[in-house]
Design a protein around this motif. Structure first.
Motif, mmCIF file in Angstrom:
data_model
loop_
_atom_site.group_PDB
_atom_site.id
_atom_site.type_symbol
_atom_site.label_atom_id
_atom_site.label_comp_id
_atom_site.label_asym_id
_atom_site.label_seq_id
_atom_site.Cartn_x
_atom_site.Cartn_y
_atom_site.Cartn_z
ATOM 1 N N ALA A 18 0.821 -1.213 0.000
ATOM 2 C CA ALA A 18 0.000 0.000 0.000
ATOM 3 C C ALA A 18 0.852 1.258 0.000
ATOM 4 O O ALA A 18 0.460 2.282 -0.551
ATOM 5 N N ALA A 19 2.021 1.201 0.581
ATOM 6 C CA ALA A 19 2.877 2.388 0.691
ATOM 7 C C ALA A 19 3.432 2.827 -0.658
ATOM 8 O O ALA A 19 3.836 3.972 -0.811
ATOM 9 N N CYS A 20 3.438 1.943 -1.633
ATOM 10 C CA CYS A 20 4.013 2.281 -2.940
ATOM 11 C C CYS A 20 3.337 3.490 -3.574
ATOM 12 O O CYS A 20 3.996 4.312 -4.181
ATOM 13 N N GLY A 21 2.038 3.625 -3.444
ATOM 14 C CA GLY A 21 1.338 4.731 -4.077
ATOM 15 C C GLY A 21 0.871 5.785 -3.105
ATOM 16 O O GLY A 21 0.015 6.590 -3.428
ATOM 17 N N GLN A 22 1.400 5.815 -1.936
ATOM 18 C CA GLN A 22 0.926 6.711 -0.890
ATOM 19 C C GLN A 22 1.765 7.982 -0.782
ATOM 20 O O GLN A 22 2.973 7.951 -0.926
ATOM 21 N N LYS A 23 1.097 9.096 -0.524
ATOM 22 C CA LYS A 23 1.797 10.353 -0.290
ATOM 23 C C LYS A 23 2.445 10.309 1.083
ATOM 24 O O LYS A 23 1.932 9.698 2.008
ATOM 25 N N GLU A 26 0.358 11.252 4.310
ATOM 26 C CA GLU A 26 -0.788 10.441 4.684
ATOM 27 C C GLU A 26 -0.351 9.305 5.609
ATOM 28 O O GLU A 26 0.619 8.623 5.342
ATOM 29 N N LYS A 27 -1.087 9.105 6.681
ATOM 30 C CA LYS A 27 -0.814 7.998 7.584
ATOM 31 C C LYS A 27 -1.848 6.908 7.279
ATOM 32 O O LYS A 27 -3.045 7.160 7.327
ATOM 33 N N PRO A 28 -1.394 5.714 6.936
ATOM 34 C CA PRO A 28 -2.350 4.658 6.587
ATOM 35 C C PRO A 28 -3.195 4.225 7.784
ATOM 36 O O PRO A 28 -2.796 4.372 8.931
ATOM 37 N N PHE A 29 -4.366 3.693 7.467
ATOM 38 C CA PHE A 29 -5.304 3.214 8.484
ATOM 39 C C PHE A 29 -5.476 1.715 8.354
ATOM 40 O O PHE A 29 -5.487 1.179 7.243
ATOM 41 N N ALA A 30 -5.635 1.048 9.480
ATOM 42 C CA ALA A 30 -5.963 -0.375 9.513
ATOM 43 C C ALA A 30 -7.130 -0.552 10.478
ATOM 44 O O ALA A 30 -7.256 0.184 11.456
ATOM 45 N N GLY A 31 -7.981 -1.522 10.195
ATOM 46 C CA GLY A 31 -9.129 -1.771 11.053
ATOM 47 C C GLY A 31 -9.138 -3.188 11.584
ATOM 48 O O GLY A 31 -8.621 -4.110 10.946
ATOM 49 N N LEU A 32 -9.724 -3.348 12.747
ATOM 50 C CA LEU A 32 -9.890 -4.658 13.363
ATOM 51 C C LEU A 32 -11.318 -4.757 13.882
ATOM 52 O O LEU A 32 -11.793 -3.861 14.585
ATOM 53 N N LEU A 57 4.487 -0.129 12.866
ATOM 54 C CA LEU A 57 4.469 0.261 11.459
ATOM 55 C C LEU A 57 4.071 1.714 11.241
ATOM 56 O O LEU A 57 4.037 2.173 10.102
ATOM 57 N N GLY A 58 3.740 2.423 12.306
ATOM 58 C CA GLY A 58 3.310 3.811 12.166
ATOM 59 C C GLY A 58 1.963 3.944 11.489
ATOM 60 O O GLY A 58 1.700 4.893 10.755
ATOM 61 N N VAL A 59 1.092 2.987 11.768
ATOM 62 C CA VAL A 59 -0.234 2.940 11.164
ATOM 63 C C VAL A 59 -1.277 3.318 12.214
ATOM 64 O O VAL A 59 -1.159 2.928 13.368
ATOM 65 N N ASP A 82 -15.086 2.921 4.652
ATOM 66 C CA ASP A 82 -15.472 4.303 4.385
ATOM 67 C C ASP A 82 -14.619 5.296 5.162
ATOM 68 O O ASP A 82 -14.402 6.419 4.713
ATOM 69 N N ALA A 83 -14.122 4.879 6.333
ATOM 70 C CA ALA A 83 -13.288 5.748 7.175
ATOM 71 C C ALA A 83 -11.849 5.826 6.664
ATOM 72 O O ALA A 83 -11.052 6.580 7.203
ATOM 73 N N GLY A 84 -11.517 5.034 5.650
ATOM 74 C CA GLY A 84 -10.183 5.105 5.061
ATOM 75 C C GLY A 84 -9.250 3.965 5.407
ATOM 76 O O GLY A 84 -8.069 4.010 5.061
#
Length: 145
Positions: A18-23, A26-32, A57-59, A82-84
């Motif tokens: 996912a980080a390949c195309g990320q600015k 932006e901090k990526p989001f993960a859900g559980l 991972l700084g997520v 929807d929250a990203g």
């Protein structure tokens, strides 16, 4: 321990892609999505592992607890998407059919059902299972018993 390692490795692999195309800003989001909350030892293990992996991972992690094994699991998955959230995990076998539906609706999000077994037959590229061969450990535990 294997569950924690598998979750950390899964997060690392998914976020590396996912980080390949990320600015950069932006901090990526993960859900559980959890069947219960931290008061359940089973769920507490997933919550702790998820939080540790996100921190490492700084997520930014978002956790939904006490989600029943019904349409509420789909709704929770859709809300997280929807929250990203770019990757969403669920810790309950009973959530998988509902999360699979959400995976079909959100093809840009990666979904993983821990202890699930439907990914190999579902044919949905963004839907995965973790611990698909958990029966091997359970078999050995039964033999050792």
């Amino acid at each position: 321990m294997k569950k924690i390692l598998a979750m950390v490795l899964a997060l690392v692999m998914i976020f590396a892609l996912a980080a390949c195309g990320q600015k950069a800003e932006e901090k990526p989001f993960a859900g559980l999505i959890c069947l219960h909350d931290e008061n359940s030892g089973y769920d507490a293990n997933f919550i702790n592992a998820f939080n540790d992996a996100c921190k490492a991972l700084g997520v930014k992690g978002v956790i939904k607890t006490n989600v029943p094994e019904d349409q509420a699991a789909h709704d929770a998955a859709a809300e997280l998407a929807d929250a990203g959230c770019q990757v969403i995990f669920t810790d309950s076998y009973g959530h998988q059919q509902y999360v699979l539906e959400a995976a079909q609706e959100f093809p840009e999000v990666q979904f993983t059902s821990c202890t699930g077994d439907m990914a190999n037959t579902a044919g949905v590229e963004n839907y995965h299972n973790a611990f698909a061969t958990i029966f091997e450990g359970r078999y050995l535990a039964g033999v050792a018993r």
